[in-house]
Design a protein around this motif. Structure first.
Motif, PDB file in Angstrom:
ATOM      1  N   UNK A  19       0.845  -1.193   0.000  1.00 40.05           N
ATOM      2  CA  UNK A  19       0.000   0.000   0.000  1.00 40.05           C
ATOM      3  C   UNK A  19       0.874   1.233   0.000  1.00 40.05           C
ATOM      4  N   UNK A  20       0.343   2.355  -0.459  1.00 37.44           N
ATOM      5  CA  UNK A  20       1.115   3.599  -0.468  1.00 37.44           C
ATOM      6  C   UNK A  20       1.505   4.005   0.949  1.00 37.44           C
ATOM      7  N   UNK A  21       2.599   4.752   1.068  1.00 32.87           N
ATOM      8  CA  UNK A  21       3.058   5.212   2.371  1.00 32.87           C
ATOM      9  C   UNK A  21       2.004   6.073   3.064  1.00 32.87           C
ATOM     10  N   UNK A  22       1.212   6.775   2.295  1.00 31.42           N
ATOM     11  CA  UNK A  22       0.159   7.610   2.869  1.00 31.42           C
ATOM     12  C   UNK A  22      -0.891   6.775   3.600  1.00 31.42           C
ATOM     13  N   UNK A  23      -0.992   5.484   3.273  1.00 31.47           N
ATOM     14  CA  UNK A  23      -1.969   4.596   3.916  1.00 31.47           C
ATOM     15  C   UNK A  23      -1.304   3.636   4.904  1.00 31.47           C
ATOM     16  N   UNK A  24      -0.065   3.917   5.292  1.00 29.82           N
ATOM     17  CA  UNK A  24       0.685   3.005   6.157  1.00 29.82           C
ATOM     18  C   UNK A  24      -0.017   2.764   7.494  1.00 29.82           C
ATOM     19  N   UNK A  25      -0.656   3.766   8.051  1.00 30.72           N
ATOM     20  CA  UNK A  25      -1.299   3.625   9.354  1.00 30.72           C
ATOM     21  C   UNK A  25      -2.799   3.395   9.275  1.00 30.72           C
ATOM     22  N   UNK A  26      -3.308   3.204   8.066  1.00 29.28           N
ATOM     23  CA  UNK A  26      -4.735   2.939   7.907  1.00 29.28           C
ATOM     24  C   UNK A  26      -5.052   1.531   8.432  1.00 29.28           C
ATOM     25  N   UNK A  27      -6.262   1.325   8.947  1.00 28.08           N
ATOM     26  CA  UNK A  27      -6.641  -0.010   9.427  1.00 28.08           C
ATOM     27  C   UNK A  27      -6.545  -1.048   8.312  1.00 28.08           C
ATOM     28  N   UNK A  28      -6.205  -2.276   8.699  1.00 30.78           N
ATOM     29  CA  UNK A  28      -6.094  -3.366   7.730  1.00 30.78           C
ATOM     30  C   UNK A  28      -6.798  -4.595   8.282  1.00 30.78           C
ATOM     31  N   UNK A  29      -7.692  -5.165   7.521  1.00 34.23           N
ATOM     32  CA  UNK A  29      -8.382  -6.394   7.928  1.00 34.23           C
ATOM     33  C   UNK A  29      -7.553  -7.590   7.490  1.00 34.23           C
ATOM     34  N   UNK A  30      -7.532  -8.631   8.311  1.00 34.67           N
ATOM     35  CA  UNK A  30      -6.782  -9.835   7.948  1.00 34.67           C
ATOM     36  C   UNK A  30      -7.530 -10.596   6.860  1.00 34.67           C
ATOM     37  N   UNK A  31      -6.870 -11.538   6.188  1.00 38.27           N
ATOM     38  CA  UNK A  31      -7.533 -12.292   5.119  1.00 38.27           C
ATOM     39  C   UNK A  31      -8.772 -13.046   5.590  1.00 38.27           C
ATOM     40  N   UNK A  32      -8.860 -13.365   6.892  1.00 38.90           N
ATOM     41  CA  UNK A  32     -10.035 -14.063   7.423  1.00 38.90           C
ATOM     42  C   UNK A  32     -11.170 -13.086   7.753  1.00 38.90           C
ATOM     43  N   UNK A  33     -10.911 -11.770   7.584  1.00 37.20           N
ATOM     44  CA  UNK A  33     -11.959 -10.778   7.782  1.00 37.20           C
ATOM     45  C   UNK A  33     -11.975 -10.114   9.146  1.00 37.20           C
TER      46      UNK A  33
END
Length: 70
Positions: A19-33
């Motif tokens: 992901x872009x550096x601007x989105x480095x601290x954005x929340x991320x869901x795991x592959x299981x959701x």
């Protein structure tokens, strides 16, 4: 684009996201959701060859190579 490592607190799995550096601290869901994830501290891998240090010319160094032994 940078790659970031994450770990899911709910299921314990680790995963990577590009992901872009601007989105480095954005929340991320795991592959299981699951949404309860934490970004991991990543190490940087350096590839390539390091330049060798130049070799001294002339006599060696140290006591016996430098002429201080009599």
């Amino acid at each position: 684009m940078p790659r970031y490592d994450y770990r899911c607190r709910a299921c314990g799995s680790t995963f990577e996201l590009n992901r872009p550096m601007a989105e480095a601290n954005a929340p991320a869901a795991c592959p299981a959701g699951h949404d309860d994830t934490v970004k991991l501290l990543s190490t940087v891998a350096m590839t390539g060859r390091a330049a060798a240090a130049p070799r001294p010319s002339g006599g060696g160094g140290g006591c016996c190579g430098g002429g201080c032994c009599g």
